[in-house]
Design an enzyme around this catalytic site. Structure first.
Site, PDB file in Angstrom:
ATOM      1  N   GLY A   9       0.823  -1.198   0.000  1.00 12.06           N
ATOM      2  CA  GLY A   9       0.000   0.000   0.000  1.00 12.06           C
ATOM      3  C   GLY A   9       0.862   1.254   0.000  1.00 12.06           C
ATOM      4  CB  THR A  10       4.000   2.057   1.800  1.00 15.89           C
ATOM      5  OG1 THR A  10       3.437   2.024   3.115  1.00 15.89           O
ATOM      6  CG2 THR A  10       5.095   3.105   1.735  1.00 15.89           C
ATOM      7  CD  GLN A  69      -6.882   1.371   8.617  1.00 16.14           C
ATOM      8  OE1 GLN A  69      -7.684   0.560   9.070  1.00 16.14           O
ATOM      9  NE2 GLN A  69      -5.569   1.221   8.758  1.00 16.14           N
ATOM     10  CB  SER A  88      -2.512  -1.838   2.066  1.00 21.71           C
ATOM     11  OG  SER A  88      -1.648  -2.785   2.636  1.00 21.71           O
ATOM     12  CB  ALA A  89      -3.726  -7.186  -0.131  1.00 20.88           C
ATOM     13  CG  HIS A  90      -0.938  -5.937   5.302  1.00 24.01           C
ATOM     14  ND1 HIS A  90      -0.736  -5.749   6.647  1.00 24.01           N
ATOM     15  CD2 HIS A  90      -0.541  -4.797   4.707  1.00 24.01           C
ATOM     16  CE1 HIS A  90      -0.217  -4.558   6.846  1.00 24.01           C
ATOM     17  NE2 HIS A  90      -0.085  -3.961   5.692  1.00 24.01           N
ATOM     18  CB  CYS A 133       5.250   7.015  25.758  1.00 24.70           C
ATOM     19  SG  CYS A 133       4.861   8.595  26.509  1.00 24.70           S
TER      20      CYS A 133
END
Lengths: 458, 458
Positions: A69-70, A177, A194-196, A320
């Site tokens: 996807g990136t 998403q 993005s498939a995953h 954090c």
């Protein structure tokens, strides 16, 4: 282990697994070759493209499979900007996009382009009118996610696409998403996914570019995937991605009802069970499976470890937890509390008892972290009209914990001046004031870090 | 179907398949996450990196997993060039590199950089001295493949690395064809490879960058894989790639002996069985499994179809097989015949009977194609001292077929002037002359295309 981090990546869907394993034997050859194995691989690739294009709502020849996807986002943004270079070099993004979009914007700026970052409301939602206002004569591209990955807020993509279309500007929608839930509404020009994220395998992204959108491939030439995704096609994974997208879509309506009930339960119960919590994100226009909240006086990483020990995998946008110690850009853009942040994102099939057990465990986990950090309890103190709290060198959430401890030491109307050099303080001190009904007066320069002035109102 | 196209992509090794399927369950989570599933994914990724680095002969922190071998090459070349921008913008490549290297070189030229293409001998081998001669004060990077993908010729990478090292220039070695056989010798600086070439899964490339090599990542920032490979890691495929590399290496010595015997057999028998054939590539310094030959008066695509019908999957660098109709840049650089080209690349475990059957089938397949194309047979003719052959508009291999038909019509010492506008003629007419003991006088300008002058010697 109960996995509540589906927004990071969903476990492999059974259909994806089955399709992947089956096509290891059928789809390993080079689809560019003329012999039987090559032709068979080509047929699998073509069929997967047809199926995925139907789910996306585009033509097969508009759809490219990328390696992630990136990579789809990087290629889509760079290609659309290059294709409209003659129009100008202005790029519009929302302030809460995925890092792949924001990093593309930074790279564009570094190369001399200009970027407008459209703000969002306290629920994390951008406004189509803000996109309209950001459009310029030299705008080459606008980007808006379909829904936010950290808080689940759905964005007005159809409206944004309309204002962009009216101005002749293409809109790229990062649908990472939401694509498993349904096609993206509206007249978008480019789409990435993005498939995953929907239960497909890793190694597959989607990039759709509508016919007529100017697009110029950057980087070295390559013949595969219309020149838009260099390298040998990962056909078994592509087949698994397409098959699982179809399977997930078939289950989407029923799953959405189930998960929405469960996240509603979490949204309602967490503030009852845990003191000093802010549930963030749009309460209505949101994805079914994501709910995010922030806990005052809590170190997000420590809370994640507590929950992991109790058998729950969740994520955090808290300052954090990341290696860089920067507060989540999403929470910062929303202006909400970033400390002790927890994102619960339920995978399909999550059971109600697992959610109940999470709710049973959470209050103790939060209390445990707070106790270790020495979170405040009321105490008597000398009352001065102004008090200086030196929190220099102390990291989130310590400055806010110290503030909460001393606010009672000044009379109502008096002020506490917090000296702090942790970046999260700029976000969390105002957020604490809003949550506790105290007045945030403002930030003043200081020799080191900054001084955050808080007036006691109650 | 007998698969003799391992150089395009090897079928999945059983160890790769096993590792891939097993790690679908173990390695699907985000390795950047702190919870148990994330830590488990991280452990798998780290172990795969250790194993692959050992096989490459580098440190684990020098090795990046990319989404393909092509992506490794693109990133490696772009990063090394950007890292040494201050030294200069000169790039050296051999003329027979993989298209991913040559396309990177073209992109570099398009962006204003300069490129030297080092020639090769008739066996396809580059010379370290030519690399030494190409080095300049502004040379930022040199690239040399470990072995050629079309003809199997091994390149002198250790010697090239030495001359580059002496000049302070990094050498990038594209080891895609050889890494399964063994580590790359010599003091290289960067190395690339592709898992599906050794029987690993698609979707995994390797990029090794030695410590101390200046390297600047280009494009949008990304935290994964040391910033050198954007996007979610494909851990199941990475685990399978590393496991299969180890397995393939364990079998390499024995397989090399077997395959070398079989390719020796093909090298020896093909010229005996088929008239007018040239076996190309270095006869000694070559990969065990690749043998390539070109058949005069044959259309490579037609021959591939014939062989496919007979149950053999092979590849071709012939001009007539690619969509672009350009003769293979490798064969062109070698100056050998490009028409009717066949590359046989044997996968591990190829059986001798399959090779025997291929040799039994080949002569008939070639003869069939020649017959359809009307390849020459001796005939009587009027003898003129010079003859003009108009082959304008005719594509490979027709001009050479026509030439062969008419050469007997001129007396010994007479010439044939071939008018042709097909790019392959420039390569194939001299190659035909060399094969047939005729003299290639040279090329002359013509109104259309060019005139190729051939003197009859026998």
């Amino acid at each position: 282990m109960v996995y509540f981090d589906a927004a990071s990546g969903a476990p492999l869907h059974p259909v994806a697994r089955q399709a992947l394993v089956a096509s290891l034997d059928e789809g390993w050859a080079d689809p560019a070759r003329l012999y039987k194995e090559g032709r068979r691989a080509r047929l699998l690739l073509d069929a997967a493209r047809e199926a995925a294009a139907e789910a996306v709502g585009c033509r097969a020849d508009e759809l490219t499979f990328t390696a992630s996807g990136t990579r789809a986002v990087h290629t889509g943004i760079a290609g659309a900007l290059a294709g409209r270079r003659r129009v100008g070099d202005h790029l519009i993004v929302s302030a809460v996009e995925h890092s792949s979009v924001l990093h593309s914007a930074e790279a564009h700026e570094a190369a001399g382009g200009s970027v407008t970052r459209v703000p969002v409301d306290r629920g994390g939602r951008a406004d189509a009118a803000s996109y309209a206002g950001a459009l310029r004569a030299d705008t080459a591209l606008a980007c808006l996610q379909s829904a936010n990955h950290e808080v689940g807020t759905e964005q007005p993509v159809a409206e944004a696409a309309e204002v962009c279309r009216a101005a002749g500007v293409p809109l790229l929608v990062d649908a990472a998403q939401s694509l498993g839930w349904g096609p993206v509404a509206g007249d978008w020009s480019l789409l990435t996914a993005s498939a995953h994220k929907w239960g497909g395998p890793p190694g597959v992204g989607l990039l759709a570019v509508r016919k007529g959108v100017r697009f110029a491939v950057r980087g070295p030439a390559d013949e595969r995937e219309s020149g838009r995704a260099a390298g040998f096609e990962n056909i078994p994974a592509i087949v698994a991605a397409a098959a699982s997208l179809r399977a997930v879509r078939a289950e989407a309506a029923a799953q959405a009802v189930r998960l929405r009930e469960l996240t509603e339960l979490i949204r309602a119960r967490v503030p009852e069970l845990v003191p000093d919590v802010e549930v963030v994100g749009d309460p209505v226009r949101r994805l079914p499976g994501i709910v995010t909240f922030s806990c005052l006086y809590v170190d997000g990483e420590a809370l994640l470890h507590e929950l992991d020990r109790e058998g729950f995998a969740v994520s955090s946008g808290s300052s954090c937890t990341s290696g860089t110690l920067t507060p989540s850009h999403v929470l910062r853009a929303m202006g909400v509390l970033s400390e002790g942040n927890v994102r619960v994102s339920l995978p399909a099939g999550t059971s109600a008892p697992d959610v109940e057990r999470f709710l049973a465990v959470l209050p103790g986990a939060v209390a445990g972290v707070r106790e270790k950090l020495g979170a405040p309890a009321p105490r008597a103190a000398v009352r001065r009209a102004e008090l200086v709290l030196d929190a220099l060198g102390k990291r989130c959430p310590v400055p806010v914990i110290e503030l909460a401890k001393v606010i009672g030491e000044v009379p109502v109307g008096g002020t506490v001046r917090v000296l702090a050099d942790d970046a999260a303080a700029r976000l969390d001190i105002p957020a604490w004031c809003e949550m506790r009904g105290q007045e945030y007066v403002g930030e003043e320069p200081a020799d080191e870090g900054a001084a955050y002035v808080v007036r006691r109102l109650s």
